[in-house]
Design a protein around this motif. Structure first.
Motif, PDB file in Angstrom:
ATOM      1  N   GLU A  41       0.834  -1.211   0.000  1.00 54.12           N
ATOM      2  CA  GLU A  41       0.000   0.000   0.000  1.00 54.12           C
ATOM      3  C   GLU A  41       0.862   1.252   0.000  1.00 54.12           C
ATOM      4  O   GLU A  41       0.592   2.224  -0.728  1.00 54.12           O
ATOM      5  CB  GLU A  41      -0.922  -0.031   1.223  1.00 54.12           C
ATOM      6  CG  GLU A  41      -1.992  -1.109   1.153  1.00 54.12           C
ATOM      7  CD  GLU A  41      -2.829  -1.161   2.418  1.00 54.12           C
ATOM      8  OE1 GLU A  41      -2.506  -0.386   3.353  1.00 54.12           O
ATOM      9  OE2 GLU A  41      -3.794  -1.948   2.479  1.00 54.12           O
ATOM     10  N   VAL A  42       1.917   1.266   0.854  1.00 51.53           N
ATOM     11  CA  VAL A  42       2.802   2.433   0.889  1.00 51.53           C
ATOM     12  C   VAL A  42       3.543   2.578  -0.437  1.00 51.53           C
ATOM     13  O   VAL A  42       3.719   3.702  -0.956  1.00 51.53           O
ATOM     14  CB  VAL A  42       3.798   2.319   2.059  1.00 51.53           C
ATOM     15  CG1 VAL A  42       4.759   3.501   2.072  1.00 51.53           C
ATOM     16  CG2 VAL A  42       3.054   2.229   3.381  1.00 51.53           C
ATOM     17  N   ARG A  43       3.965   1.438  -1.005  1.00 53.38           N
ATOM     18  CA  ARG A  43       4.694   1.499  -2.280  1.00 53.38           C
ATOM     19  C   ARG A  43       3.777   2.031  -3.388  1.00 53.38           C
ATOM     20  O   ARG A  43       4.207   2.818  -4.262  1.00 53.38           O
ATOM     21  CB  ARG A  43       5.208   0.103  -2.625  1.00 53.38           C
ATOM     22  CG  ARG A  43       6.272   0.100  -3.731  1.00 53.38           C
ATOM     23  CD  ARG A  43       6.682  -1.324  -4.043  1.00 53.38           C
ATOM     24  NE  ARG A  43       7.226  -2.009  -2.875  1.00 53.38           N
ATOM     25  CZ  ARG A  43       8.489  -1.912  -2.499  1.00 53.38           C
ATOM     26  NH1 ARG A  43       9.346  -1.153  -3.188  1.00 53.38           N
ATOM     27  NH2 ARG A  43       8.907  -2.566  -1.430  1.00 53.38           N
ATOM     28  N   LYS A  44       2.506   1.639  -3.359  1.00 53.84           N
ATOM     29  CA  LYS A  44       1.544   2.117  -4.358  1.00 53.84           C
ATOM     30  C   LYS A  44       1.322   3.621  -4.233  1.00 53.84           C
ATOM     31  O   LYS A  44       1.269   4.355  -5.232  1.00 53.84           O
ATOM     32  CB  LYS A  44       0.232   1.355  -4.192  1.00 53.84           C
ATOM     33  CG  LYS A  44      -0.822   1.734  -5.214  1.00 53.84           C
ATOM     34  CD  LYS A  44      -2.087   0.899  -5.019  1.00 53.84           C
ATOM     35  CE  LYS A  44      -3.133   1.280  -6.050  1.00 53.84           C
ATOM     36  NZ  LYS A  44      -4.393   0.504  -5.868  1.00 53.84           N
ATOM     37  N   ALA A  45       1.223   4.069  -2.960  1.00 57.45           N
ATOM     38  CA  ALA A  45       1.051   5.510  -2.739  1.00 57.45           C
ATOM     39  C   ALA A  45       2.285   6.280  -3.204  1.00 57.45           C
ATOM     40  O   ALA A  45       2.172   7.375  -3.803  1.00 57.45           O
ATOM     41  CB  ALA A  45       0.783   5.774  -1.258  1.00 57.45           C
ATOM     42  N   ALA A  46       3.487   5.713  -2.973  1.00 57.79           N
ATOM     43  CA  ALA A  46       4.711   6.387  -3.412  1.00 57.79           C
ATOM     44  C   ALA A  46       4.790   6.432  -4.926  1.00 57.79           C
ATOM     45  O   ALA A  46       5.231   7.437  -5.516  1.00 57.79           O
ATOM     46  CB  ALA A  46       5.930   5.658  -2.833  1.00 57.79           C
ATOM     47  N   ALA A  47       4.370   5.359  -5.582  1.00 55.57           N
ATOM     48  CA  ALA A  47       4.380   5.353  -7.060  1.00 55.57           C
ATOM     49  C   ALA A  47       3.420   6.404  -7.610  1.00 55.57           C
ATOM     50  O   ALA A  47       3.726   7.087  -8.609  1.00 55.57           O
ATOM     51  CB  ALA A  47       4.018   3.959  -7.565  1.00 55.57           C
ATOM     52  N   THR A  48       2.263   6.561  -6.955  1.00 53.80           N
ATOM     53  CA  THR A  48       1.309   7.584  -7.395  1.00 53.80           C
ATOM     54  C   THR A  48       1.902   8.979  -7.235  1.00 53.80           C
ATOM     55  O   THR A  48       1.796   9.844  -8.129  1.00 53.80           O
ATOM     56  CB  THR A  48       0.005   7.463  -6.582  1.00 53.80           C
ATOM     57  OG1 THR A  48      -0.543   6.146  -6.762  1.00 53.80           O
ATOM     58  CG2 THR A  48      -1.006   8.503  -7.033  1.00 53.80           C
ATOM     59  N   GLU A  49       2.548   9.216  -6.101  1.00 56.65           N
ATOM     60  CA  GLU A  49       3.173  10.511  -5.867  1.00 56.65           C
ATOM     61  C   GLU A  49       4.309  10.751  -6.849  1.00 56.65           C
ATOM     62  O   GLU A  49       4.508  11.897  -7.334  1.00 56.65           O
ATOM     63  CB  GLU A  49       3.707  10.583  -4.428  1.00 56.65           C
ATOM     64  CG  GLU A  49       2.647  10.552  -3.349  1.00 56.65           C
ATOM     65  CD  GLU A  49       1.789  11.807  -3.354  1.00 56.65           C
ATOM     66  OE1 GLU A  49       2.226  12.840  -3.914  1.00 56.65           O
ATOM     67  OE2 GLU A  49       0.677  11.765  -2.816  1.00 56.65           O
ATOM     68  N   SER A  90      10.928   1.793  -6.267  1.00 59.87           N
ATOM     69  CA  SER A  90      10.746   2.278  -4.894  1.00 59.87           C
ATOM     70  C   SER A  90      11.463   1.326  -3.946  1.00 59.87           C
ATOM     71  O   SER A  90      11.623   0.129  -4.230  1.00 59.87           O
ATOM     72  CB  SER A  90       9.259   2.377  -4.533  1.00 59.87           C
ATOM     73  OG  SER A  90       8.630   1.101  -4.672  1.00 59.87           O
ATOM     74  N   ILE A  91      11.869   1.849  -2.788  1.00 59.18           N
ATOM     75  CA  ILE A  91      12.598   1.059  -1.812  1.00 59.18           C
ATOM     76  C   ILE A  91      12.518   1.755  -0.460  1.00 59.18           C
ATOM     77  O   ILE A  91      12.392   2.984  -0.388  1.00 59.18           O
ATOM     78  CB  ILE A  91      14.075   0.878  -2.241  1.00 59.18           C
ATOM     79  CG1 ILE A  91      14.745  -0.194  -1.395  1.00 59.18           C
ATOM     80  CG2 ILE A  91      14.825   2.190  -2.145  1.00 59.18           C
ATOM     81  CD1 ILE A  91      16.143  -0.559  -1.897  1.00 59.18           C
ATOM     82  N   VAL A  92      12.562   0.964   0.607  1.00 56.09           N
ATOM     83  CA  VAL A  92      12.539   1.522   1.962  1.00 56.09           C
ATOM     84  C   VAL A  92      13.952   1.962   2.327  1.00 56.09           C
ATOM     85  O   VAL A  92      14.919   1.216   2.150  1.00 56.09           O
ATOM     86  CB  VAL A  92      12.016   0.495   2.979  1.00 56.09           C
ATOM     87  CG1 VAL A  92      12.072   1.068   4.393  1.00 56.09           C
ATOM     88  CG2 VAL A  92      10.586   0.086   2.638  1.00 56.09           C
ATOM     89  N   GLY A  93      14.069   3.184   2.834  1.00 55.58           N
ATOM     90  CA  GLY A  93      15.362   3.698   3.258  1.00 55.58           C
ATOM     91  C   GLY A  93      15.194   4.720   4.370  1.00 55.58           C
ATOM     92  O   GLY A  93      14.227   4.653   5.145  1.00 55.58           O
ATOM     93  N   GLU A  94      16.111   5.678   4.432  1.00 59.50           N
ATOM     94  CA  GLU A  94      16.068   6.712   5.471  1.00 59.50           C
ATOM     95  C   GLU A  94      16.234   8.084   4.827  1.00 59.50           C
ATOM     96  O   GLU A  94      16.895   8.238   3.792  1.00 59.50           O
ATOM     97  CB  GLU A  94      17.168   6.489   6.511  1.00 59.50           C
ATOM     98  CG  GLU A  94      16.948   5.268   7.387  1.00 59.50           C
ATOM     99  CD  GLU A  94      17.985   5.166   8.504  1.00 59.50           C
ATOM    100  OE1 GLU A  94      18.918   6.015   8.495  1.00 59.50           O
ATOM    101  OE2 GLU A  94      17.854   4.286   9.362  1.00 59.50           O
TER     102      GLU A  94
END
Length: 432
Positions: A41-49, A90-94
């Motif tokens: 869900e977060v990755r989908k929201a990031a792709a939309t943004e 997209s990827i999780v980071g800091e």
């Protein structure tokens, strides 16, 4: 460590281990499914943004409502390499020391990146993992307690069955398990209880064995009683025969048959369990010397063993005072010496050392079956031990049981049968 090797703990530990393995597998599966869904869900929201930011950049319009920046220093290296290849991802980071979800795409040779906060998502995943772990521990604990309870029931029933089996082995043929419902037939559709089946089989075996032994005891007693009266008359009638070899042969055979009858009667009394010892304090060394001397005199007077060789020797290494029945002890020693004279070879040696009496001959020794299983009536074992009806040692075991004497049968390394009598110590005449 010994307690952990018992059946109840093995079942409980096995059940707990299986539960933990299942809980771990389900926990990992639930974690992966939930994490994939939440991160997706977060990755989908990031792709939309990211698409929104790339659209703004392409048309040259403002995009102040989106966290977008070119080539940010915190952009993960893998995502930067992906964008350099002309792809988006997209990827999780800091970012600024806080967890974020990065999304980036190519824009005129640069990496246009956006980020969304990921801390709350990570916290939710941790909460879910904690809940899964707590549920797994609780389930494992409940299953362990349930497994221990069920295993304890099974173990107790098996322990009861084993205790009854040991009592039967020790001679208590009245012992039974008597588990509830052991006589019910579960039927083809009913549930089976293997522990109950084992207990029922043991009870059935004990009942059958008790019936056979009781029948054997009754037969022995009946035969002895029926023979006693005609034998007494036959002995009286034989005394009226004229002197000579025929009378001597008849008297010898009648005396042997009379002794056999008396032995059978004694065994029947011992089997009935009514015999009680008349306990007194006895100096064991002197009592053994007198018993051996009396047995030797009786054997010489009977004339049944003219080639028996020298009289048995007695050696008192250490004398002691014991509480026993003098008459029954004499009977035991007399039978052992008679057995050594019949089936062994001289010299016959009797040794007293404390409460232990050892009788040894130098013959072929006891047969292995007798050493392993003990004396059996009407069986003499190895033909090398001579011929006989096998009641002498049976009487020894019966009288020893009355006196609580432990009897051991063995063979000496250099040949010969060895019988060991261990008399009880610390007993008082009033204690029995």
């Amino acid at each position: 460590m010994r307690a952990l090797s018992s059946l109840r703990w093995k079942i409980a530990l096995t059940t707990t281990m299986v539960c933990c393995m299942v809980a771990a597998a389900l926990g990992i599966l639930v974690h992966n499914v939930v994490a994939r869904q939440m991160v997706g869900e977060v990755r989908k929201a990031a792709a939309t943004e990211l698409d929104h930011a790339l659209g703004h950049y392409e048309y040259g319009t403002a995009h102040g409502d989106v966290n977008a920046v070119f080539d940010p220093p915190d952009l993960p290296r893998r995502l930067r390499e992906l964008v350099a290849g002309g792809q988006t991802g997209s990827i999780v980071g800091e970012q600024g020391g806080k967890p974020v979800m990065w999304a980036a795409g190519p824009a005129d040779g640069k990496a246009l990146a956006i980020w969304l906060p990921f801390g709350s998502t990570r916290d939710r995943l941790r909460d879910i993992d904690t809940a899964i772990l707590a549920s797994a521990i609780l389930a494992a604990g409940l299953v362990a307690l349930a497994g221990l309870f069920l295993a304890d029931r099974i173990s107790r029933r098996l322990a009861t069955t084993a205790a009854v089996a040991r009592r039967i082995t020790a001679g208590d043929l009245d012992a039974r398990v008597n588990l509830p419902g052991e006589g019910d037939d579960p039927g083809p559709r009913g549930s089976r209880d293997e522990v109950r089946d084992v207990a029922h089989a043991l009870d059935s075996m004990a009942s059958s064995l008790q019936g056979r032994l009781e029948a054997e005891k009754r037969f022995t007693a009946d035969v002895a009683h029926e023979l006693r009266t005609p034998l007494t008359g036959s002995l009286a009638a034989a005394a009226l025969l004229p002197e000579g070899r025929p009378k001597e042969m008849i008297n010898n055979r009648l005396r042997a048959l009379h002794l056999l009858t008396e032995d059978l009667l004694e065994i029947s009394r011992l089997d009935s369990g009514v015999e009680r010892a008349d306990l007194t304090r006895v100096e064991l060394g002197r009592a053994v010397e007198r018993a051996v001397a009396a047995a030797a005199a009786a054997a010489a007077g009977s004339g049944t063993s003219p080639d028996a060789g020298p009289a048995p020797s007695v050696r008192v290494v250490r004398d002691t005072v014991v509480v026993t029945d003098r008459r029954r002890l004499d009977r035991i020693l007399a039978n052992l010496l008679l057995n050594a004279g019949k089936h062994g070879r001289p010299p016959v040696e009797v040794t007293v050392e404390g409460p232990v009496v050892v009788v040894r001959d130098h013959g072929p020794g006891y047969p292995p079956e007798l050493i392993e299983r003990g004396p059996q009536r009407f069986r003499t074992g190895d033909p090398g031990r001579g011929r006989g009806h096998g009641l002498g040692l049976t009487i020894v075991m019966g009288q020893a049981a009355v006196l609580e004497i432990v009897v051991g049968f063995a063979n000496a390394p250099d040949g010969g049968a060895v019988t060991t009598l261990r008399l009880p110590v610390g007993r008082t005449p009033e204690g029995n």
